[in-house]
Design a protein around this motif. Structure first.
Motif, mmCIF file in Angstrom:
data_model
loop_
_atom_site.group_PDB
_atom_site.id
_atom_site.type_symbol
_atom_site.label_atom_id
_atom_site.label_comp_id
_atom_site.label_asym_id
_atom_site.label_seq_id
_atom_site.Cartn_x
_atom_site.Cartn_y
_atom_site.Cartn_z
ATOM 1 N N TRP A 37 4.975 -34.842 28.197
ATOM 2 C CA TRP A 37 5.881 -35.852 28.744
ATOM 3 C C TRP A 37 6.582 -36.631 27.640
ATOM 4 N N LYS A 38 5.821 -36.892 26.568
ATOM 5 C CA LYS A 38 6.399 -37.670 25.477
ATOM 6 C C LYS A 38 7.581 -36.907 24.890
ATOM 7 N N GLU A 39 7.378 -35.602 24.735
ATOM 8 C CA GLU A 39 8.449 -34.772 24.196
ATOM 9 C C GLU A 39 9.675 -34.868 25.103
ATOM 10 N N ALA A 40 9.407 -34.700 26.385
ATOM 11 C CA ALA A 40 10.520 -34.768 27.336
ATOM 12 C C ALA A 40 11.198 -36.123 27.269
ATOM 13 N N LEU A 92 11.329 -38.242 24.775
ATOM 14 C CA LEU A 92 12.113 -38.417 23.559
ATOM 15 C C LEU A 92 13.465 -37.728 23.672
ATOM 16 N N GLN A 93 13.414 -36.494 24.188
ATOM 17 C CA GLN A 93 14.682 -35.775 24.329
ATOM 18 C C GLN A 93 15.622 -36.509 25.268
ATOM 19 N N LEU A 94 15.053 -36.976 26.366
ATOM 20 C CA LEU A 94 15.892 -37.684 27.336
ATOM 21 C C LEU A 94 16.444 -38.965 26.725
ATOM 22 N N GLU A 95 15.605 -39.631 25.932
ATOM 23 C CA GLU A 95 16.053 -40.887 25.347
ATOM 24 C C GLU A 95 17.246 -40.651 24.432
ATOM 25 N N GLN A 96 17.126 -39.597 23.629
ATOM 26 C CA GLN A 96 18.243 -39.307 22.727
ATOM 27 C C GLN A 96 19.502 -38.967 23.503
ATOM 28 N N GLU A 97 19.295 -38.155 24.519
ATOM 29 C CA GLU A 97 20.443 -37.765 25.330
ATOM 30 C C GLU A 97 21.076 -38.988 25.982
ATOM 31 N N ASN A 98 20.191 -39.837 26.505
ATOM 32 C CA ASN A 98 20.654 -41.045 27.181
ATOM 33 C C ASN A 98 21.429 -41.931 26.214
ATOM 34 N N ALA A 99 20.875 -42.100 25.007
ATOM 35 C CA ALA A 99 21.552 -42.944 24.032
ATOM 36 C C ALA A 99 22.944 -42.411 23.732
#
Lengths: 301, 178
Positions: free
Chosen positions: A96-99, A101-108
């Motif tokens: 989940w953490k990996e997911a 992080l990826q989402l956070e970057q995408e979101n940013a």
């Protein structure tokens, strides 16, 4: 002897009766005062609790800790299974953490592209749970922070993850948090991903039900529930929990906050949202021509 | 010089107050806060009744009112209502105790149960008249049942643990003389 007793009763009985009568009248007066001027009575109650409970924390906290330790000690017996369980959970968490992080970057990235302004960041004050100051049917806890720390009525309280309740009653060095499960608690929520609005209405049960759901069909067990911020009382977007289907076929919410271990609570400082009360300069309904600031007005000072 | 009887009486009153505070203290421990398990018995009222039926002079009415009011303030209850009912119930039991001292325990238990029932009914009625929102009837009833079941335990702890027993005739005579 019997005679002596009779005479002494003759004297003591009426006096007793007067004392009891006075006490009863006094209690009725207190009850009526509470009913008629409830806010004042509650402030009075908060002041008394504020005086009495915080000085007891030297006793309250150790006893709670000892009881907790005893319980933890009992759980040593199944430490192996627990360990296995934790490993499995840790594995899932890593995924989940990996997911995340990826989402956070995408979101940013997306936010940057869109120039979206989100809600202003919330600041918080953390307090320690002093006492479970509820009656038999009230669900509330007492925090060791109060008016001295700038706490106000109505502010949201979380345990770091999910919404726990809101402040209701502030003393100088203590404040009461009314939990979401209390039967007086009503919190406007949004259910994601369908975006349905509902009211989370506590009913003293562990899983509070959702009231005023518009279309129940769009809500499924497992959906996330976050606070909606309607009414301006609580900030929007705080995690509340997950929808579950109760035994009585009602939609209920499993709270994200860990109610079994309420030790430290965050009180979120929420500034009241800026209200929009004028129509703005472009489309005024009725407007006098002079209200527009003219360049030649003399500026003094 | 304080005479031993007065000293004894006041020390037991202090013990009553301390026990009442202990009950309240244990009740507000922040432990398993959000759990909706069984409602706890109303130990304060049970303690009061057990003492009043054994040694009325150790639990004077003003002390009952004070402890009750404190409990009302700390537990978020309507101020004064439950205290009022407790004082009424205790006074009823005290008068009954003077009429029929030394009744067998089952009868005492039944009397206390009826008084508790009357107190709960009275609370419902008064809250209804004052238009105060009330907890569900089922929860209140469950609490009443648990309180009734807990009464023998409280009495056992009071009588055997603390030695609060009805005064013997000799003691009573001594008190009368004093």
């Amino acid at each position: 002897m019997a005679r002596n007793r009779q005479t002494s009763e003759e004297y003591t009985r009426p006096a007793r009766r007067i004392v009891v009568g006075c006490i009863l009248v006094g209690l009725v007066a207190i009850l009526l005062f509470w009913r008629i001027d409830s806010p004042r009575a509650e402030r009075f109650r908060a002041q008394i609790v504020d005086r009495v409970v915080p000085p007891m924390d030297w006793a309250l906290l150790p006893v709670t800790k000892v009881v907790g330790m005893v319980e933890d000690f009992q759980s040593y017996s199944r430490i192996y299974e627990q360990n296995q369980e934790l490993r499995r959970e840790l594995q899932q968490m890593k995924a989940w953490k990996e997911a995340a992080l990826q989402l956070e970057q995408e979101n940013a990235k997306l936010l940057d592209l869109n120039k979206v302004r989100l809600d202003p960041k919330l600041t918080f004050i953390t307090g320690v749970v002093l006492a479970d100051a509820g009656g038999p049917f009230r669900k509330s806890v007492l925090l060791n922070i109060g008016g001295r720390d700038g706490i106000r009525d109505g502010w949201a309280t979380t345990d770091g993850l999910g919404l726990v309740g809101r402040i209701s009653g502030v003393g100088d060095t203590s404040s009461r948090v009314i939990l979401l499960t209390d039967s007086n608690s009503r919190v406007p929520v949004t259910i994601q991903p369908s975006g349905q609005r509902a009211i989370l209405a506590g009913d003293n049960a562990k899983l509070p039900p959702l009231d005023f759901l518009e279309t129940r069909e769009q809500v499924r067990p497992g959906d996330r529930v976050v606070s909606s911020g309607d009414g301006g009382m609580l900030p929007a977007g705080l995690l509340v929990g997950q929808v579950v289907l109760g035994a009585d076929r009602r939609m209920r919410v499993r709270l994200a906050a860990d109610y079994e271990r309420l030790e430290f609570l965050r009180v979120l400082r929420s500034a009241p949202q800026a209200a929009i009360d004028d129509p703005g300069g472009l489309v005024p309904p009725m407007r006098e021509p002079q209200t527009v600031a003219l360049p030649e007005t003399p500026a003094d000072g | 010089m304080v005479d031993p009887l007065t000293l004894r009486r006041w020390s037991f009153r202090a013990l009553f107050a301390a026990l009442a505070l202990l009950v309240i203290f244990v009740r507000i421990l922040p432990y398993h806060v959000g759990e909706d398990n069984w409602p706890a018995p109303d130990l304060l009222v049970l303690l009061t009744f057990a003492w009043v039926l054994r040694r009325p002079d150790y639990a004077p009415v003003w002390l009952i009112a004070l402890t009750g009011l404190f409990a009302d303030v700390v537990f978020v209850q309507p101020l004064g209502l439950w205290t009022l009912l407790t004082v009424l119930g205790a006074d009823f039991l005290r008068r009954r105790h003077q009429a029929t001292a030394g009744q067998p325990f089952p009868i005492e238990w039944l009397t206390v149960s009826l008084v508790l029932l009357a107190m709960h009914l009275g609370q419902t009625v008064i809250l209804g008249i004052l238009l105060v929102p009330q907890p569900p009837v089922g929860a209140t009833g469950l609490r009443l049942v648990i309180s009734v079941l807990a009464y023998p335990l409280v009495v056992a702890a009071t009588a055997f643990g603390l030695g609060i027993r009805p005064a013997s005739p000799a003691e009573r005579d001594g008190e009368m003389r004093a």
